[in-house]
Design an enzyme around this catalytic site. Structure first.
Site, PDB file in Angstrom:
ATOM      1  N   THR A 158       0.816  -1.204   0.000  1.00 42.38           N
ATOM      2  CA  THR A 158       0.000   0.000   0.000  1.00 42.38           C
ATOM      3  C   THR A 158       0.854   1.260   0.000  1.00 42.38           C
ATOM      4  O   THR A 158       0.455   2.292  -0.526  1.00 42.38           O
ATOM      5  CB  THR A 158      -0.935  -0.022   1.230  1.00 42.38           C
ATOM      6  OG1 THR A 158      -1.750  -1.183   1.130  1.00 42.38           O
ATOM      7  CG2 THR A 158      -1.834   1.193   1.282  1.00 42.38           C
ATOM      8  N   TYR A 205      -8.224   1.144  -3.812  1.00 43.24           N
ATOM      9  CA  TYR A 205      -6.915   1.434  -4.386  1.00 43.24           C
ATOM     10  C   TYR A 205      -6.279   0.135  -4.835  1.00 43.24           C
ATOM     11  O   TYR A 205      -6.761  -0.958  -4.524  1.00 43.24           O
ATOM     12  CB  TYR A 205      -6.007   2.132  -3.361  1.00 43.24           C
ATOM     13  CG  TYR A 205      -5.556   1.215  -2.254  1.00 43.24           C
ATOM     14  CD1 TYR A 205      -6.391   0.909  -1.184  1.00 43.24           C
ATOM     15  CD2 TYR A 205      -4.304   0.613  -2.300  1.00 43.24           C
ATOM     16  CE1 TYR A 205      -5.984   0.041  -0.183  1.00 43.24           C
ATOM     17  CE2 TYR A 205      -3.884  -0.261  -1.298  1.00 43.24           C
ATOM     18  CZ  TYR A 205      -4.732  -0.531  -0.252  1.00 43.24           C
ATOM     19  OH  TYR A 205      -4.340  -1.401   0.736  1.00 43.24           O
ATOM     20  N   THR A 247       1.584  -4.555   4.227  1.00 42.31           N
ATOM     21  CA  THR A 247       1.497  -4.884   5.651  1.00 42.31           C
ATOM     22  C   THR A 247       0.851  -6.249   5.919  1.00 42.31           C
ATOM     23  O   THR A 247       1.042  -6.803   7.004  1.00 42.31           O
ATOM     24  CB  THR A 247       0.704  -3.791   6.407  1.00 42.31           C
ATOM     25  OG1 THR A 247      -0.574  -3.656   5.807  1.00 42.31           O
ATOM     26  CG2 THR A 247       1.446  -2.479   6.385  1.00 42.31           C
ATOM     27  N   ASP A 248       0.102  -6.775   4.935  1.00 42.94           N
ATOM     28  CA  ASP A 248      -0.628  -8.029   5.195  1.00 42.94           C
ATOM     29  C   ASP A 248       0.299  -9.160   5.642  1.00 42.94           C
ATOM     30  O   ASP A 248      -0.043  -9.927   6.549  1.00 42.94           O
ATOM     31  CB  ASP A 248      -1.381  -8.478   3.931  1.00 42.94           C
ATOM     32  CG  ASP A 248      -2.621  -7.631   3.662  1.00 42.94           C
ATOM     33  OD1 ASP A 248      -2.971  -6.797   4.517  1.00 42.94           O
ATOM     34  OD2 ASP A 248      -3.236  -7.807   2.587  1.00 42.94           O
ATOM     35  N   LYS A 294       0.408  -8.094  12.916  1.00 42.21           N
ATOM     36  CA  LYS A 294      -0.608  -7.196  12.365  1.00 42.21           C
ATOM     37  C   LYS A 294      -1.883  -7.444  13.159  1.00 42.21           C
ATOM     38  O   LYS A 294      -2.458  -8.535  13.107  1.00 42.21           O
ATOM     39  CB  LYS A 294      -0.831  -7.455  10.871  1.00 42.21           C
ATOM     40  CG  LYS A 294      -1.786  -6.441  10.266  1.00 42.21           C
ATOM     41  CD  LYS A 294      -1.855  -6.486   8.740  1.00 42.21           C
ATOM     42  CE  LYS A 294      -2.689  -5.307   8.247  1.00 42.21           C
ATOM     43  NZ  LYS A 294      -2.777  -5.192   6.797  1.00 42.21           N
ATOM     44  N   GLU A 324      -3.657 -29.991  27.661  1.00 42.90           N
ATOM     45  CA  GLU A 324      -4.693 -31.004  27.367  1.00 42.90           C
ATOM     46  C   GLU A 324      -4.146 -32.020  26.381  1.00 42.90           C
ATOM     47  O   GLU A 324      -4.468 -33.197  26.423  1.00 42.90           O
ATOM     48  CB  GLU A 324      -5.936 -30.316  26.786  1.00 42.90           C
ATOM     49  CG  GLU A 324      -6.925 -29.850  27.835  1.00 42.90           C
ATOM     50  CD  GLU A 324      -8.186 -29.322  27.195  1.00 42.90           C
ATOM     51  OE1 GLU A 324      -9.150 -30.088  27.037  1.00 42.90           O
ATOM     52  OE2 GLU A 324      -8.197 -28.115  26.841  1.00 42.90           O
TER      53      GLU A 324
HETATM   54  N1  GLU Z   1      -2.915  -5.960   0.732  1.00 43.88           N
HETATM   55  C1  GLU Z   1      -2.033  -4.880   0.951  1.00 43.88           C
HETATM   56  C2  GLU Z   1      -0.628  -5.386   1.168  1.00 43.88           C
HETATM   57  O1  GLU Z   1      -0.323  -6.089   2.070  1.00 43.88           O
HETATM   58  C3  GLU Z   1      -2.593  -4.064   2.005  1.00 43.88           C
HETATM   59  C4  GLU Z   1      -1.819  -3.831   3.180  1.00 43.88           C
HETATM   60  C5  GLU Z   1      -0.845  -2.701   3.123  1.00 43.88           C
HETATM   61  O2  GLU Z   1       0.147  -2.671   2.442  1.00 43.88           O
HETATM   62  O3  GLU Z   1      -1.101  -1.830   3.922  1.00 43.88           O
HETATM   63  O4  GLU Z   1       0.205  -5.095   0.351  1.00 43.88           O
END
Ligand code: GLU
Length: 356
Positions: free
Chosen positions: A40, A53, A119-120, A192, A313
């Site tokens: 992103t 986007y 970020t994913d 995350k 367990e």
């Molecule tokens: N799907 C995107 C990615 O991981 C969204 C997350 C981001 O970069 O903020 O590239």
């Protein structure tokens, strides 16, 4: 007489160096390489206030040029290694990036690395690199939650701060880090935690290891677990990693998923278990059969916090399984893939999950 001329000539050399520094305005800046993979932070959308986007649209040179004063922190070189949303990150890119980092950091002309990344799956790439980078120079991942075209896009400040961390002499020996939203997190502990807010990256168990505010870097404590120069893992000559799948447990989950994964070629399975790495009786029987057949099975948890007990367990020794300790399923998968590059006893595999 001779002595005086020796000191005088040394003094002259020092003065000339000082004068040339003043004239050119240059102090010796660290050399930082930015490896761009997309996400992103390089995303673009049609509207500054709309949520739609596409990731990975902007090239690294344009991203660097969009950050005021960033070139005052370091001599920067950008390399575009991929340009994808990180949901499309792959083992191949991980291996390429790790090999490139090891080559770059072996050179005395490179002082640190920044990686721009979606970020994913950023925590997965960070953890993979933490295990296979062979240097104590800083490696810092960053990204953004808002695309470059959005109102209050936070990517430029995140990139500025990530370069500041990579350029700081304080940052050596912390392993691979994630720097976002003014916080520095270790690859081992960062998660995350939220789908879209800018404060998504958190280390809820061990805490953030430092902060970076408008380029001011501060560290609070060392990261948990072995990493980089103390890691036993190496990707020298490695072209692919063994297949490891994640099985997400739930009430009444289907036991035949274990067999399907094994049939599809999985050499390892991570159970994202309920609670303390638990699973229903049918799945547990299928797991026992799989471990007897030589498939490595690691019990993690779908619960966000807390370690999985070796004797809870489920007693791991009774089923041939291993506890992921406090690693979440996606990081446990990476550690298992790397561990399976060589034959290991169940006991050795458990040691690995405790130490890393
Ligand atoms: N799907 C995107 C990615 O991981 C969204 C997350 C981001 O970069 O903020 O590239």
């Amino acid at each position: 007489m001779k002595k005086i001329s020796f000191y005088a000539s040394n003094f002259l050399v020092v003065m000339l160096l000082v004068a040339s520094t003043i004239v050119t305005g240059q102090t010796k800046l660290p050399n930082i390489v930015i490896l761009a993979t997309g996400g992103t932070i390089a995303g673009a959308g049609a509207s500054a206030t709309g949520s739609a986007y596409t990731s990975g649209q902007v090239k690294i040179d344009a991203m660097i040029d969009a950050v005021p004063n960033i070139r005052q922190l370091a001599n920067l070189k950008g390399e575009q290694v991929a340009n994808v949303g990180s949901q499309d990150m792959s083992v191949k890119v991980w291996l390429d990036v790790a090999n490139r980092i090891n080559t770059l950091l072996a050179s005395k002309d490179v002082d640190g690395i920044v990686i721009t990344h979606g970020t994913d799956t950023q925590e997965e790439t960070a953890y993979f690199l933490n295990l296979v980078v062979k240097s104590d120079k800083p490696v810092v991942l960053t990204g953004s939650m808002r695309p470059s075209t959005a109102l209050s896009a936070e990517g430029p400040l995140n990139l500025y701060n990530a370069v500041a961390v990579a350029a700081s002499p304080k940052s050596k020996g912390y392993g691979v880090m994630v720097a976002m939203n003014d916080e520095i997190h270790s690859a081992h502990s960062v998660k995350k935690m939220m789908t879209t807010p800018v404060q998504t990256f958190q280390s809820p168990e061990e805490g953030m290891i430092g902060s970076v505010v408008f380029g001011e870097v501060d560290f609070f404590h060392k990261p948990h677990g072995l990493h980089t120069t103390s890691s036993e893992f190496s990707i020298d000559g490695v072209k692919s990693l063994p297949r490891v799948d994640i099985l997400y447990a739930c009430a009444d989950s289907s036991p035949d998923l274990v067999d399907l994964m094994v049939k599809a070629g999985a050499k390892g399975i991570v159970i994202a278990g309920v609670g303390d790495g638990n699973m229903n009786a049918g799945t547990l029987e299928a797991v026992k059969k799989a471990t007897k057949a030589g498939v490595a099975v690691v019990r993690a948890s779908r619960v966000p916090l807390g370690a999985v007990l070796i004797k809870g367990e489920i007693v791991d020794a009774d089923y041939g399984t291993v506890s992921a300790d406090e690693l979440n399923p996606q990081k446990a998968r990476i550690l298992l893939m790397l561990s399976l590059l060589k034959d290991r006893s169940r006991e050795d595999l458990q040691r690995v999950f405790i130490e890393y």
